[in-house]
Design an enzyme around this catalytic site. Structure first.
Site, PDB file in Angstrom:
ATOM      1  N   ARG A 111       0.837  -1.219   0.000  1.00  0.00           N
ATOM      2  CA  ARG A 111       0.000   0.000   0.000  1.00  0.00           C
ATOM      3  C   ARG A 111       0.870   1.268   0.000  1.00  0.00           C
ATOM      4  O   ARG A 111       0.498   2.290  -0.583  1.00  0.00           O
ATOM      5  CB  ARG A 111      -0.921  -0.054   1.246  1.00  0.00           C
ATOM      6  CG  ARG A 111      -1.950   1.059   1.354  1.00  0.00           C
ATOM      7  CD  ARG A 111      -2.976   0.711   2.432  1.00  0.00           C
ATOM      8  NE  ARG A 111      -3.667   1.857   2.990  1.00  0.00           N
ATOM      9  CZ  ARG A 111      -4.865   2.295   2.571  1.00  0.00           C
ATOM     10  NH1 ARG A 111      -5.490   1.673   1.593  1.00  0.00           N
ATOM     11  NH2 ARG A 111      -5.427   3.347   3.136  1.00  0.00           N
ATOM     12  N   ILE A 142      -7.539   7.755  -1.003  1.00  0.00           N
ATOM     13  CA  ILE A 142      -7.456   6.282  -0.979  1.00  0.00           C
ATOM     14  C   ILE A 142      -8.301   5.845   0.202  1.00  0.00           C
ATOM     15  O   ILE A 142      -8.117   6.340   1.314  1.00  0.00           O
ATOM     16  CB  ILE A 142      -6.034   5.765  -0.706  1.00  0.00           C
ATOM     17  CG1 ILE A 142      -5.024   6.396  -1.641  1.00  0.00           C
ATOM     18  CG2 ILE A 142      -6.004   4.240  -0.808  1.00  0.00           C
ATOM     19  CD1 ILE A 142      -3.633   5.787  -1.500  1.00  0.00           C
ATOM     20  N   SER A 143      -9.220   4.899  -0.018  1.00  0.00           N
ATOM     21  CA  SER A 143     -10.122   4.472   1.055  1.00  0.00           C
ATOM     22  C   SER A 143      -9.351   3.816   2.200  1.00  0.00           C
ATOM     23  O   SER A 143      -8.265   3.258   2.011  1.00  0.00           O
ATOM     24  CB  SER A 143     -11.144   3.474   0.521  1.00  0.00           C
ATOM     25  OG  SER A 143     -11.819   4.014  -0.579  1.00  0.00           O
ATOM     26  N   GLN A 144      -9.992   3.860   3.375  1.00  0.00           N
ATOM     27  CA  GLN A 144      -9.495   3.176   4.573  1.00  0.00           C
ATOM     28  C   GLN A 144      -9.351   1.666   4.280  1.00  0.00           C
ATOM     29  O   GLN A 144     -10.215   1.089   3.608  1.00  0.00           O
ATOM     30  CB  GLN A 144     -10.562   3.417   5.635  1.00  0.00           C
ATOM     31  CG  GLN A 144     -10.371   2.801   6.965  1.00  0.00           C
ATOM     32  CD  GLN A 144     -11.676   2.884   7.775  1.00  0.00           C
ATOM     33  OE1 GLN A 144     -12.732   3.224   7.247  1.00  0.00           O
ATOM     34  NE2 GLN A 144     -11.579   2.571   9.037  1.00  0.00           N
TER      35      GLN A 144
END
Ligand code: SAH
Length: 221
Positions: free
Chosen positions: A41, A67-69
């Site tokens: 990530r 960017i999503s959790q």
């Protein structure tokens, strides 16, 4: 599929993310957990924010996007139930982090991003990491990608006031779509299945995504 070498402390951060944020909150699909344990990530996060890559929150991207959790990403993946033989269409490539996970879990990924700069950056990172089973298209994803339809699965990472009709049309019979639906401040993450041509809708979780921006689709922003 990872060609980067990472220090031990980063690998440990990622292991802790899996245990503390995902397993403990009910993510059980081992294929998804191992893909998330594998994809770096850090590579998708803007350089100044890399120390936050494995924290329990979304991270800002250029162009006002995010960017999503990690937990929301895992929930979306678990709900779409990826199969290794299937083809997925993604709307809203953003950083390309979810694209990398989809490339691990599906046979082929088509991903549409309206910001050329984000599309180019995501493509560069995915190529560097060694992925070959994806294609990123710069454009308006509300129209889908008829050239390769129908899709086994469609993953939408930006919020729409309603399900864009073209996307539902491009889902195969028995196919699944994950999409945040609702107004800009608060949406429901929905799982939509096409059953005998009809929509079977299940609400999964409250969420807040950036808007799906369309230049032409009536009813969308
Ligand atoms: N899942 C991504 C996060 C995406 S944020 C990640 O892991 O990084 C949502 C993205 O959707 C943004 O990059 C935004 O530019 C894009 N987007 C919004 N409306 C769009 C549209 N109509 N077509 C394609 N992309 C769109």
């Amino acid at each position: 599929m990872s060609l980067v070498s990472e220090p031990d402390y980063v690998l440990n951060q990622r292991r802790r993310m899996i245990d503390d944020q995902l397993r403990s909150r009910g993510i059980r699909d081992e294929r998804i957990l191992s893909a998330m344990a594998h994809v770096p990530r850090t590579e998708f996060v803007p350089p100044g924010l890399r120390d936050q890559a494995y924290e329990d929150h979304p991270i800002p991207l250029p162009k006002g996007q995010t960017i999503s959790q990690p937990f929301i990403v895992a929930l979306m993946l678990q709900a779409i139930a990826p199969q290794p033989s299937e083809v997925v269409l993604e709307i809203g490539t953003g950083s390309g982090y979810l694209t990398a996970l989809l490339a691990e879990l599906f046979n082929r990924v088509y991903s549409i991003e309206r910001h050329l700069e984000l599309a180019a950056s995501a493509e560069h990172i995915l190529v560097q990491l060694g992925y070959t089973n994806f294609e990123i298209i710069s454009g308006d994803g509300t129209h889908g990608l008829p050239a390769h339809a129908p899709y086994d699965a469609i993953m939408v990472s930006a919020a729409a006031p309603q399900i864009p009709p073209a996307l539902f049309v491009q889902l195969r019979e028995g196919g699944r779509m994950i999409i945040p639906v609702g107004p800009s401040q608060a949406q429901q993450l929905q799982r939509v299945e096409k059953k005998e041509g009809l929509r079977l809708v299940e609400s999964l979780e409250g969420c807040r995504f950036v808007p799906l921006v369309s230049d032409s689709e009536p009813g969308l922003i």
